[in-house]
Scaffold this motif. Structure first.
Motif, PDB file in Angstrom:
ATOM      1  N   VAL A   6       0.645  -0.865   0.392  1.00 43.00           N
ATOM      2  CA  VAL A   6      -0.009  -0.096   0.475  1.00 43.00           C
ATOM      3  C   VAL A   6       1.194   1.061   0.068  1.00 43.00           C
ATOM      4  CG1 VAL A   6      -1.792   0.919   1.064  1.00 43.00           C
ATOM      5  CG2 VAL A   6      -2.476  -0.985   0.978  1.00 43.00           C
ATOM      6  N   GLY A   7       1.792   1.746   0.925  1.00 50.29           N
ATOM      7  CA  GLY A   7       2.850   2.642   0.878  1.00 50.29           C
ATOM      8  C   GLY A   7       3.299   2.706  -0.875  1.00 50.29           C
ATOM      9  N   ARG A   8       3.932   1.656  -1.150  1.00 54.38           N
ATOM     10  CA  ARG A   8       4.395   1.986  -2.378  1.00 54.38           C
ATOM     11  C   ARG A   8       3.284   2.343  -3.914  1.00 54.38           C
ATOM     12  NH1 ARG A   8       8.905   0.840  -4.374  1.00 54.38           N
ATOM     13  NH2 ARG A   8       9.738   0.005  -6.325  1.00 54.38           N
ATOM     14  N   TYR A   9       1.748   1.783  -2.977  1.00 57.51           N
ATOM     15  CA  TYR A   9       1.267   2.186  -4.147  1.00 57.51           C
ATOM     16  C   TYR A   9       1.459   3.723  -4.119  1.00 57.51           C
ATOM     17  CZ  TYR A   9      -0.135  -2.130  -5.729  1.00 57.51           C
ATOM     18  OH  TYR A   9      -0.003  -3.822  -6.268  1.00 57.51           O
ATOM     19  N   LEU A  10       1.329   3.787  -2.917  1.00 63.24           N
ATOM     20  CA  LEU A  10       1.095   5.892  -2.781  1.00 63.24           C
ATOM     21  C   LEU A  10       1.746   7.036  -3.500  1.00 63.24           C
ATOM     22  CD1 LEU A  10      -0.578   5.647   0.657  1.00 63.24           C
ATOM     23  CD2 LEU A  10      -1.273   6.352  -1.108  1.00 63.24           C
ATOM     24  N   LYS A  11       3.178   5.619  -2.930  1.00 65.69           N
ATOM     25  CA  LYS A  11       4.363   6.385  -3.792  1.00 65.69           C
ATOM     26  C   LYS A  11       4.487   6.610  -5.158  1.00 65.69           C
ATOM     27  CE  LYS A  11       8.347   5.430  -0.310  1.00 65.69           C
ATOM     28  NZ  LYS A  11       9.300   4.477  -0.033  1.00 65.69           N
ATOM     29  N   PHE A  12       4.014   5.188  -5.746  1.00 66.23           N
ATOM     30  CA  PHE A  12       3.746   5.562  -7.323  1.00 66.23           C
ATOM     31  C   PHE A  12       2.519   6.603  -7.233  1.00 66.23           C
ATOM     32  CE2 PHE A  12       3.489   0.781  -8.846  1.00 66.23           C
ATOM     33  CZ  PHE A  12       5.057   0.490  -8.345  1.00 66.23           C
ATOM     34  N   TYR A 277       8.192   4.811 -14.348  1.00 64.35           N
ATOM     35  CA  TYR A 277       8.765   4.777 -12.483  1.00 64.35           C
ATOM     36  C   TYR A 277       8.731   3.075 -12.533  1.00 64.35           C
ATOM     37  CZ  TYR A 277       6.986   9.828 -12.563  1.00 64.35           C
ATOM     38  OH  TYR A 277       6.330  10.978 -12.527  1.00 64.35           O
ATOM     39  N   ASN A 278       8.254   2.421 -13.148  1.00 66.74           N
ATOM     40  CA  ASN A 278       8.161   0.787 -12.729  1.00 66.74           C
ATOM     41  C   ASN A 278       8.004  -0.005 -13.453  1.00 66.74           C
ATOM     42  OD1 ASN A 278       8.594  -0.394 -10.079  1.00 66.74           O
ATOM     43  ND2 ASN A 278       6.908  -1.796 -10.039  1.00 66.74           N
ATOM     44  N   GLY A 279       8.732  -1.464 -13.641  1.00 70.69           N
ATOM     45  CA  GLY A 279       8.510  -2.149 -15.352  1.00 70.69           C
ATOM     46  C   GLY A 279       9.534  -1.208 -16.171  1.00 70.69           C
ATOM     47  N   LEU A 280      10.031  -0.920 -15.798  1.00 70.71           N
ATOM     48  CA  LEU A 280      11.891  -0.742 -16.740  1.00 70.71           C
ATOM     49  C   LEU A 280      11.833  -1.707 -17.532  1.00 70.71           C
ATOM     50  CD1 LEU A 280      11.174   2.121 -14.979  1.00 70.71           C
ATOM     51  CD2 LEU A 280      13.291   2.331 -15.324  1.00 70.71           C
ATOM     52  N   ILE A 281      12.694  -1.508 -18.809  1.00 70.60           N
ATOM     53  CA  ILE A 281      13.202  -2.726 -19.113  1.00 70.60           C
ATOM     54  C   ILE A 281      14.324  -1.941 -19.689  1.00 70.60           C
ATOM     55  CG2 ILE A 281      12.972  -3.504 -21.402  1.00 70.60           C
ATOM     56  CD1 ILE A 281      11.383  -5.243 -20.249  1.00 70.60           C
ATOM     57  N   LEU A 282      15.163  -3.254 -19.631  1.00 69.66           N
ATOM     58  CA  LEU A 282      17.074  -2.745 -19.988  1.00 69.66           C
ATOM     59  C   LEU A 282      17.225  -3.745 -21.458  1.00 69.66           C
ATOM     60  CD1 LEU A 282      19.849  -2.163 -20.464  1.00 69.66           C
ATOM     61  CD2 LEU A 282      20.718  -3.548 -18.548  1.00 69.66           C
ATOM     62  N   SER A 283      17.087  -3.219 -22.444  1.00 73.72           N
ATOM     63  CA  SER A 283      16.919  -3.542 -23.959  1.00 73.72           C
ATOM     64  C   SER A 283      18.884  -4.177 -24.237  1.00 73.72           C
ATOM     65  CB  SER A 283      16.851  -2.780 -25.415  1.00 73.72           C
ATOM     66  OG  SER A 283      18.126  -2.237 -25.089  1.00 73.72           O
ATOM     67  N   PHE A 289      14.183   1.136 -21.336  1.00 75.27           N
ATOM     68  CA  PHE A 289      12.681   1.806 -21.760  1.00 75.27           C
ATOM     69  C   PHE A 289      12.163   1.919 -21.054  1.00 75.27           C
ATOM     70  CE2 PHE A 289      14.280  -0.771 -25.439  1.00 75.27           C
ATOM     71  CZ  PHE A 289      14.077  -0.255 -26.748  1.00 75.27           C
ATOM     72  N   PRO A 290      10.718   2.704 -20.831  1.00 76.31           N
ATOM     73  CA  PRO A 290      10.150   3.066 -19.670  1.00 76.31           C
ATOM     74  C   PRO A 290       8.980   1.984 -18.800  1.00 76.31           C
ATOM     75  CG  PRO A 290       8.955   4.039 -21.812  1.00 76.31           C
ATOM     76  CD  PRO A 290      10.290   3.545 -21.622  1.00 76.31           C
TER      77      PRO A 290
END
Length: 363
Positions: A6-12, A277-283, A289-290
């Motif tokens: 929940v705390g992480r979602y609030l930061k999102f 912000y989250n779920g980034l990709i390194l190609s 990538f975002p």
């Protein structure tokens, strides 16, 4: 309730509205192969199937050092098929050596008695693709005869290795739902029980750019298929309400998927809170990538460390475009947080809302 989540979602949410990150991403996905040994309906990696020169082990190790020092906790290796890159074994050891939690997404067909022990000892979580609980459907979706048998054999080897090594590696079935894969989810649960896996995650196929290739949904607006899909999702959601259910998907995302797969744009144009912000990709080429759905570079780790890319002007501009909906809008499963937040506006049945929040609270 998971208060840390929940705390992480609030930061999102806070980051999204002020336009700058208040946290580091908890996970970065690393594409370490752009080739595959299967020919899946919903993926174009196998059509490209030309191996690009990988980044050097030295570059990856600098990346691991930088991300670990920034507070990033997990890296996820994916592809293509990651086990087709022989460097995967060194990279898993290197990432673990820097205190990072390791995950991998694989089709499971290349797991053997020779590598199963190493995989179990060096992975915290492994996602293995099974798109239907039977040979006929799974092999048709995956495009190669014998894929189902090889994958289930691989899972059995991992289960055996986990027991022998007293390991805690989570073994999870990742099932991508396509039109040829409609099935009774109870059959998938039965298969999961026979194999001994920990859980199942269902995600509908989506049409997005992924790294340097493309993922695509084979859905149509055919009403007969739409009804069958809706029936399958409803049964999944009912099973999820059962105590100790092995299915761990986001209930709101699945509920909404019945609409966005019919082309209801209301369900696709909701804000994307996590993009950039989250779920980034390194190609494979070192580009950050975002998200899984937009191959727009925030920077390259060959040229500058991830910590500088994260705070760069390029990253800030990409986050602005995502907020302004100037990115390719999608319904990819990495947006499940968005559906949690928007669910009161999308799902009008208060009973279904309550069930969904109760289920998420138990994760």
């Amino acid at each position: 309730m998971n208060f840390a989540l929940v705390g992480r979602y609030l930061k999102f949410l806070s980051s999204y509205y002020i336009g700058r990150p208040l946290f580091m991403p908890d996970t970065i996905s690393i594409i370490i192969s752009n080739i595959c040994n299967l020919k899946c309906q919903m993926c174009d990696f196998w059509k490209d199937n030309k191996s690009s020169p990988p980044l050097s082990r030295e570059v990856y190790n600098k990346f691991f050092n930088d991300t670990a020092s920034c507070g990033i906790k997990r890296v996820q290796f994916t592809g293509g098929e990651p086990l087709l890159n022989n460097e995967i074994y060194n990279l898993l050891s290197d990432a673990k050596g820097r205190g990072l939690s390791t995950m991998m997404v694989t089709n499971g067909t290349l797991i053997t008695s020779k590598n199963s022990d190493f995989i179990i000892r060096n992975l915290d979580t492994i996602y293995i693709s099974i798109d239907a609980p039977n040979i006929e459907q799974h092999d048709m979706i995956r495009g190669i005869e014998g894929a189902f048998q090889k994958t289930t054999d691989g899972i059995r080897l991992l289960i055996k290795a986990r027991a022998e090594n007293a390991a805690k590696t989570r073994i999870i079935i990742a099932s991508t739902i396509v039109s040829d894969g409609i099935h009774d989810p109870q059959d998938m649960l039965n298969l999961a029980g026979v194999l001994g896996v920990d859980s199942i995650i269902y995600n509908p196929a989506s049409s997005v750019n992924y790294g340097d290739t493309h993922l695509k949904a084979k859905f149509t607006e055919n009403s007969i298929f739409a009804n069958k899909y809706a029936e399958m999702i409803d049964k999944i959601l009912r099973i999820m309400q059962e105590p100790f259910s092995r299915i761990r998907s986001n209930p709101f995302y699945l509920e909404c998927s019945k609409e966005f797969l019919k082309g209801n744009k209301k369900f696709m144009r909701i804000p994307c809170y996590g993009g950039g912000y989250n779920g980034l990709i390194l190609s494979l080429k070192g580009e950050i990538f975002p998200c899984c759905a937009w191959n727009k570079s925030m920077g390259n780790i060959i040229e500058k460390p991830f910590s500088r890319i994260w705070a760069s002007k390029e990253a800030k501009e990409i986050r602005r475009k995502i907020k302004a909906k100037e990115c390719p809008m999608c319904h990819h499963h990495t947006r499940t947080f968005d559906y949690i937040i928007q669910s009161p506006f999308l799902i009008k049945n208060p009973v279904e809302l309550f069930k969904g929040y109760r289920k998420l609270g138990s994760f």
